[in-house]
Design an enzyme around this catalytic site. Sequence first.
Site, PDB file in Angstrom:
ATOM      1  N   ARG A  63      -1.121 -29.318  21.818  1.00  0.00           N
ATOM      2  CA  ARG A  63      -2.223 -29.247  20.855  1.00  0.00           C
ATOM      3  C   ARG A  63      -3.569 -29.028  21.519  1.00  0.00           C
ATOM      4  O   ARG A  63      -4.489 -28.508  20.898  1.00  0.00           O
ATOM      5  CB  ARG A  63      -2.203 -30.474  19.944  1.00  0.00           C
ATOM      6  CG  ARG A  63      -1.009 -30.446  18.975  1.00  0.00           C
ATOM      7  CD  ARG A  63      -0.850 -31.733  18.191  1.00  0.00           C
ATOM      8  NE  ARG A  63      -0.575 -32.881  19.024  1.00  0.00           N
ATOM      9  CZ  ARG A  63       0.625 -33.243  19.492  1.00  0.00           C
ATOM     10  NH1 ARG A  63       1.685 -32.536  19.174  1.00  0.00           N
ATOM     11  NH2 ARG A  63       0.764 -34.305  20.244  1.00  0.00           N
ATOM     12  N   GLU A 100       2.679 -43.643  25.717  1.00  0.00           N
ATOM     13  CA  GLU A 100       2.865 -44.784  24.826  1.00  0.00           C
ATOM     14  C   GLU A 100       4.346 -45.099  24.668  1.00  0.00           C
ATOM     15  O   GLU A 100       4.734 -46.240  24.471  1.00  0.00           O
ATOM     16  CB  GLU A 100       2.242 -44.452  23.457  1.00  0.00           C
ATOM     17  CG  GLU A 100       2.287 -45.567  22.455  1.00  0.00           C
ATOM     18  CD  GLU A 100       1.640 -45.182  21.132  1.00  0.00           C
ATOM     19  OE1 GLU A 100       1.634 -46.037  20.246  1.00  0.00           O
ATOM     20  OE2 GLU A 100       1.186 -44.043  20.976  1.00  0.00           O
TER      21      GLU A 100
END
Length: 180
Positions: A63, A100
């Site tokens: 992105r 994460e």
Amino acid sequence: MNSCADLIKEQVRNVPDWPEPGVMFRDITTILQRPDTFRKVINAFLERYGNQEIDVVACIEARGFILGAPLAHQLGVSMIPVRKEGKLPWRTVSRSYDLEYGSAVIEVHEDSFSEGQRVLVVDDLIATGGTMLAACQLVEELGATVVEAASIIDLPELGGSAKLRDNNYAVYTLCDFSDS
């Protein structure tokens, strides 16, 4: 009229438990579907960086490519892709990092940056900061200077922006999401 941060918060799609349970994914594709909002996002970055000395926009897969390409074009500077391991066709330097929800490796071509170039590092969001930190370290390993680490969204509760600042990188985001 809504601020850019308000538009982002209104229009981003929140996807719970993706890519795994317990993760709240902030999906920017809903922003990309709205040309007026996407334009405001790019213009907000141009407003910040248009008068700064920047030689290269380093865009983190995937992105970050979407944001960095029009930004580099409008700034009239080079765009360098920072890719996942094994995606670049020539000699590379790489850096591993924690996410994460796991770990990964990113890389750039070894000739991506020249000594002394001023580099803006761009991605869609900062979560734990691992990807952005690794990208900034690759820029510096190749002799360039990181001007700033920039993203649309900061997830401050995950500590990524703090980790970047603790490593002496300036951070700029258009908005933050708090889970509290």
